[in-house]
Motif scaffolding. Structure first.
Motif, PDB file in Angstrom:
ATOM      1  N   ALA A 162      31.408  42.386  53.357  1.00 47.06           N
ATOM      2  CA  ALA A 162      30.198  43.203  53.375  1.00 47.06           C
ATOM      3  C   ALA A 162      30.329  44.390  52.433  1.00 47.06           C
ATOM      4  CB  ALA A 162      29.903  43.677  54.795  1.00 47.06           C
ATOM      5  N   ARG A 163      31.532  44.980  52.341  1.00 45.30           N
ATOM      6  CA  ARG A 163      31.742  46.103  51.416  1.00 45.30           C
ATOM      7  C   ARG A 163      31.500  45.670  49.973  1.00 45.30           C
ATOM      8  NH1 ARG A 163      37.527  48.263  52.738  1.00 45.30           N
ATOM      9  NH2 ARG A 163      37.239  49.373  50.770  1.00 45.30           N
ATOM     10  N   THR A 178      46.628  55.774  46.147  1.00 41.54           N
ATOM     11  CA  THR A 178      46.573  57.071  45.469  1.00 41.54           C
ATOM     12  C   THR A 178      47.529  57.100  44.289  1.00 41.54           C
ATOM     13  OG1 THR A 178      45.917  58.181  47.504  1.00 41.54           O
ATOM     14  CG2 THR A 178      46.864  59.565  45.776  1.00 41.54           C
ATOM     15  N   ALA A 179      48.720  56.566  44.464  1.00 39.34           N
ATOM     16  CA  ALA A 179      49.708  56.527  43.376  1.00 39.34           C
ATOM     17  C   ALA A 179      49.207  55.687  42.200  1.00 39.34           C
ATOM     18  CB  ALA A 179      51.035  55.972  43.890  1.00 39.34           C
ATOM     19  N   MET A 180      48.328  54.736  42.490  1.00 41.21           N
ATOM     20  CA  MET A 180      47.749  53.885  41.444  1.00 41.21           C
ATOM     21  C   MET A 180      46.475  54.492  40.871  1.00 41.21           C
ATOM     22  SD  MET A 180      48.213  50.257  43.455  1.00 41.21           S
ATOM     23  CE  MET A 180      47.405  49.272  42.220  1.00 41.21           C
ATOM     24  N   GLY A 181      46.086  55.661  41.384  1.00 38.87           N
ATOM     25  CA  GLY A 181      44.858  56.297  40.917  1.00 38.87           C
ATOM     26  C   GLY A 181      43.607  55.698  41.531  1.00 38.87           C
ATOM     27  N   LEU A 182      43.756  55.040  42.682  1.00 34.91           N
ATOM     28  CA  LEU A 182      42.643  54.378  43.348  1.00 34.91           C
ATOM     29  C   LEU A 182      42.382  54.998  44.713  1.00 34.91           C
ATOM     30  CD1 LEU A 182      43.686  50.667  42.650  1.00 34.91           C
ATOM     31  CD2 LEU A 182      41.961  52.003  41.430  1.00 34.91           C
ATOM     32  N   SER A 183      41.178  54.789  45.196  1.00 39.57           N
ATOM     33  CA  SER A 183      40.844  55.153  46.570  1.00 39.57           C
ATOM     34  C   SER A 183      40.314  53.900  47.256  1.00 39.57           C
ATOM     35  CB  SER A 183      39.773  56.245  46.609  1.00 39.57           C
ATOM     36  OG  SER A 183      38.539  55.743  46.159  1.00 39.57           O
ATOM     37  N   ARG A 184      40.401  53.871  48.564  1.00 37.95           N
ATOM     38  CA  ARG A 184      39.911  52.709  49.296  1.00 37.95           C
ATOM     39  C   ARG A 184      38.420  52.490  49.031  1.00 37.95           C
ATOM     40  NH1 ARG A 184      43.022  50.054  51.992  1.00 37.95           N
ATOM     41  NH2 ARG A 184      44.450  51.765  52.366  1.00 37.95           N
ATOM     42  N   GLY A 191      36.847  53.207  46.406  1.00 41.51           N
ATOM     43  CA  GLY A 191      36.641  52.815  45.027  1.00 41.51           C
ATOM     44  C   GLY A 191      37.120  51.414  44.686  1.00 41.51           C
ATOM     45  N   LEU A 192      37.650  50.695  45.663  1.00 44.04           N
ATOM     46  CA  LEU A 192      38.184  49.361  45.372  1.00 44.04           C
ATOM     47  C   LEU A 192      37.135  48.379  44.855  1.00 44.04           C
ATOM     48  CD1 LEU A 192      40.838  48.806  48.183  1.00 44.04           C
ATOM     49  CD2 LEU A 192      41.185  49.510  45.809  1.00 44.04           C
TER      50      LEU A 192
END
Length: 75
Positions: free
Chosen positions: A18-19, A56-62, A64-65
């Motif tokens: 759904a996301r 976060t270490a990869m420069g991502l947020s949940r 923003g996936l």
């Protein structure tokens, strides 16, 4: 927009699916690239399984996936 894969074949939970669907609808695309979806689901599931610190270490947020998984189509 429903997932084109049957739930038994999807790598994603209904909430994860759904996301992705909501993300695509909000981008104005109004479609799910069905042929490419299994590979993108695999990437999304792999990343979504990581702890927040790893994202976060990869420069991502949940949140923003979905954008990250579809970045090549949206940029």
């Amino acid at each position: 927009m429903p997932n084109c894969l049957s739930p038994a074949n999807s790598r994603l939970s209904p909430a994860q699916s759904a996301r992705l669907d909501l993300f695509l609808a909000n981008c104005g695309m109004g479609w799910n690239p069905a042929l490419d979806r299994p590979a993108r689901e695999a990437m999304f599931a792999r990343l979504d399984a990581l702890p927040d610190a790893a994202l976060t270490a990869m420069g991502l947020s949940r949140d923003g996936l979905p954008a990250h998984v579809y970045r090549d189509l949206l940029t």
